[in-house]
Structure formats: C-alpha cells, structure tokens
Write an enzyme that holds these catalytic residues in place. Structure first.
Site, PDB file in Angstrom:
ATOM      1  CG  HIS A 176      -6.391   0.788   1.354  1.00  0.00           C
ATOM      2  ND1 HIS A 176      -5.574   1.322   0.337  1.00  0.00           N
ATOM      3  CD2 HIS A 176      -5.849   0.284   2.331  1.00  0.00           C
ATOM      4  CE1 HIS A 176      -4.422   1.021   0.990  1.00  0.00           C
ATOM      5  NE2 HIS A 176      -4.463   0.794   2.107  1.00  0.00           N
TER       6      HIS A 176
ATOM      7  CG  HIS B 185      -1.885   4.413   5.036  1.00  0.00           C
ATOM      8  ND1 HIS B 185      -1.860   4.214   3.983  1.00  0.00           N
ATOM      9  CD2 HIS B 185      -2.092   3.356   5.835  1.00  0.00           C
ATOM     10  CE1 HIS B 185      -1.773   2.979   3.817  1.00  0.00           C
ATOM     11  NE2 HIS B 185      -2.079   2.463   4.683  1.00  0.00           N
TER      12      HIS B 185
ATOM     13  CE  LYS C 171      -5.578   4.306   2.188  1.00  0.00           C
ATOM     14  NZ  LYS C 171      -4.810   5.478   2.217  1.00  0.00           N
TER      15      LYS C 171
ATOM     16  CD  GLU D 152      -1.865   8.241   8.887  1.00  0.00           C
ATOM     17  OE1 GLU D 152      -1.235   9.020   8.159  1.00  0.00           O
ATOM     18  OE2 GLU D 152      -2.757   7.358   8.703  1.00  0.00           O
TER      19      GLU D 152
ATOM     20  CB  CYS E  28      -1.018   0.007   1.268  1.00  0.00           C
ATOM     21  SG  CYS E  28      -1.900  -1.433   1.254  1.00  0.00           S
TER      22      CYS E  28
ATOM     23  CG  PHE F 224       0.158  -6.019   4.324  1.00  0.00           C
ATOM     24  CD1 PHE F 224      -0.618  -5.027   5.402  1.00  0.00           C
ATOM     25  CD2 PHE F 224      -0.813  -6.888   4.092  1.00  0.00           C
ATOM     26  CE1 PHE F 224      -2.018  -5.194   5.813  1.00  0.00           C
ATOM     27  CE2 PHE F 224      -2.061  -7.085   4.394  1.00  0.00           C
ATOM     28  CZ  PHE F 224      -2.570  -6.177   5.204  1.00  0.00           C
TER      29      PHE F 224
END
Length: 417
Positions: free
Chosen positions: A345, A308, A340, A319, A168, A404
């Site tokens: 996403h 994010h 998002k 975050e 991502c 990830f």
C-alpha cells in the site's frame, strides 16, 4: 502561446513510476503482469521490536541519479521519488520545451504524509543536540506540497501549483483535481500524481500500534492477500506515480501520443469514522456512481476495476459490497484486482500508481492479477483475477482509492477514440 480554449476533454500523454517492482513503466509493468512480489523484510531499519517487520521497499532507486549529489543526500525520499517520476513522465510525453506552453502547465503532486523521515531525523537532532542542530531545510523538506513545488521549479511550470493531502486517496484526488483544472481552462496541461516514502520508524510504529498491518513476518511474500479469507492487514509500500494530463485539442495539435482519456471523477465523504470505512459502503459506492455518471457511459462498458483492496478485513468486504451496489448483475462479469498484493500500500501514491496501471491495462488489453488469493471469502465473491494476469477486451477501467478520514475517490478512464 495563443489564447487557450479548453476542449472539455482531458487525455493522458505521459507516465512515470517509481515502485517496489522497479523504476520506470518498462520495468514495473512486465513484473506486475508476471505476478512478482515486491514485499520483503525491511532492509534499512532495525525492526526487531516491531510487530510488523516487512514492507514493499523501492530497491533500485538512487536519488543521485535524479538530483544534484548534495541535494540527493539531504532531501526527503518522497520529494526525490516525485522528481524522478515527473521527469520520466514529461520525457515519455515528449512535452514541449516551450516557455509559453510551460506558462500554462501546472503541477499537482500530492502526498499523504510528506517528509516524515526527514522530520524524524530532525527531531532526533533536536533532542540530542538542541535547537541549533536542526536543519534549516526542516520545513521545506517536510511539507507535503514540496513535491509539487520542486517539480514546478525544475521544469519551469508556472501554471497552477498545488497539493492534495487526503491520506490514501491522495493520488487519485490529485489526478482528478488536475483533470478539472484542465477542463475548466485554468491550464493546458498538468503534471499530476502522488508520492510517498513512509517506511520509517515513526510511521511503522504508528501503524503497528493501530494494528492495521499484517503480522505475517515469517512469510512476507504472502502477507498482502486482498480479498482472501486469511488476510490480516495491509503491507506498507513506497513510491510515486505521475501522469501528464493535457487538453485533448492541445495534445492532438502537437501530435502527442494519447494513452487514455479521463472521463469520470467521483469523490465523496463517508462521514462515518476516522479510520473505518462506512459500514454500508454508501460513500464508496456513491464515488463510483458519480464517476460513471460523469462519464456518461453505460456501467456495463466498465470491464476492469483496480480495487483499493488493502488486504484488511473491513475494506475488502465493503469495497466488494460497494461494487455490487453500483454494478448490479454486471459486477460478477467485472475483472477486479488489487495490485497492492504485489507492491503493498503506497498510501498517498497508491491512487496515482493504480490509475497508471489502469491506463496500461487499457493500452495492452490485459489486467494484472491479485496474487496470494488462495482461500475464497464468502463476503468477497467477485472475480479478483486470481494469481495470473488475464487478456481482456477492455473499453473502460475504473480505479478506486479510499483514505482515512472517509475520503473516497474514483477515476474512470477509457481508450481514446
């Protein structure tokens, strides 16, 4: 083209986007600012047996509008998205149709997953009909670098041609790496971004098994709710974002419009867990610090962060922690939003589309909202621009992308002086 000497500055001159809120920035941007939602029940798959049955699909896109009809029928959607976004961006930049310029122009369009839909179709052919039924295009339409390859071939771009795959964080890393390619003089311009088309059976099944996605199937438009106390997972999206990056001196000499300048790029590794973010937010905070330090600006000059913000319990909390670690007291004054909430996403395309959003925010001096924010979470206590876009005086904007594997990437952009 005369010998090129890099100026050390990199600007953005063109934008292209394929998103669940529309294709093209003139369609996408107003809808995003209006807080519209692109998430709904999945329309092109039978999802009755899946625990998550919704996604943010791109519904106004026809590959045949951008590719030969035969190619459009067989090509994987992630490549088609990239082709469209790149063509829009090059047109927007009024990029020179000059073989000498294109000799020094490269492509770096990443994908976190690549042609998973095409690959799944070919597995089905293999199991049902044997090896002879598998398409000879399996490998080229499956590999993530084919988005870059196709765009390079279509436009005769013979500079650096490569691909980033960092889950991502892919889109942000692609832009950041392209920025450094130009800064060190290996290209005069780069077509950079991310593309993803993951709404297929195998990707949905995998993320459902991982229990990473929201199960709010009875209310899809309120499923993605970053930083809200009642968040229960992310919602998958698809699309592409592509930016034209140019050396400042080259862009100025040709009279190009300049949307923004990239001044900082931070990237770090969590070295913690394959899917969970670092529990102390060390990696994500260091990524932001590196971007701010590289830019050489005061942290208080940053007025907006496109977070994010995935709508997962761990990510949003950590975050928030990272932003407070980096910005201290100024964190409370920052506008922080997660788009998002509206487009889902986009995985490997997310960082590119979100950098594009930061650029448009700088241009128009307005930041998009985080929609579906109704119940504050004590662990997420920043200004998330709840539900309504906001006019701002904005000098610098920062975009975070975390993937990830512990990949962290941060882009810092400013208005061009």
């Amino acid at each position: 083209m005369s010998p090129f000497r890099p100026s050390g500055r990199v600007v953005v001159t063109g934008l292209g986007a394929v998103t669940p809120l529309g294709t093209g920035i003139d369609v996408f941007w107003p809808r995003l600012l209006a807080g519209e939602n692109g998430i709904d029940r999945i329309s092109h798959l039978d999802v009755s047996e899946f625990t998550t049955r919704m996604a943010a699909e791109v519904k106004d896109f026809d590959a045949a509008d951008w590719l030969d009809k035969k190619e459009a029928r067989r090509i994987d959607r992630f490549i088609a998205f990239a082709v469209a976004a790149a063509r829009m961006a090059l047109t927007d930049a009024r990029f020179p149709d000059d073989p000498e310029v294109r000799l020094e122009t490269g492509v770096l369009i990443g994908s976190g997953i690549g042609g998973l839909t095409f690959m799944g179709e070919q597995f089905r052919r293999l199991y049902e009909g044997g090896p002879s039924k598998v398409s000879p295009f399996l490998v080229p339409y499956m590999i993530p670098d084919m988005a870059s390859g196709w765009v390079s071939i279509e436009h005769g771009l013979r500079g650096p041609n490569t691909c980033v795959v960092t889950a991502c964080a892919t889109g942000a890393n692609s832009i950041g790496d392209a920025y450094h390619i130009i800064k060190r003089g290996d290209a005069v311009a780069m077509v950079a971004g991310g593309t993803e088309a993951p709404i297929n059976e195998i990707a949905m099944a995998g993320f459902c098994s991982a229990r990473a996605m929201s199960n709010r199937n009875d209310d899809p438009t309120h499923a993605s709710r970053p930083f809200d106390k009642d968040r229960d997972g992310f919602v998958m999206g698809e699309g592409a974002g592509v930016l034209i990056l140019e050396d400042y001196a080259f862009a100025k000499a040709r009279g190009a419009k300049m949307y923004a300048e990239i001044v900082g790029y931070g990237m770090t590794g969590d070295a913690f867990h394959i899917t969970q973010p670092d529990a102390e937010a060390l990696g994500s905070s260091r990524s932001m610090r590196k971007a701010v330090h590289q830019a050489g600006i005061d942290p208080t000059d940053v007025g907006y962060i496109n977070a994010h913000g995935t709508s997962t319990p761990y990510n949003d909390r950590l975050e928030t922690m990272a932003i407070k670690k980096v910005f201290g007291d100024h964190a409370a004054k920052l506008a922080v939003s997660s788009t998002k909430s509206m487009v889902g996403h986009l995985l490997g395309a997310a960082g590119a589309v979100e950098a594009l959003i930061c650029i448009l925010a700088l241009r128009d001096q307005i930041v998009p909202p985080t929609i579906n924010y109704t119940t504050p979470d004590p662990d997420c206590d920043l200004d998330y621009v709840p539900n309504v876009a906001r006019k701002v005086e904005l000098k610098a904007a920062l975009s975070n992308s975390f993937g990830f594997g512990g990949h962290n990437a941060t882009l810092l952009l400013v208005r061009v002086d």
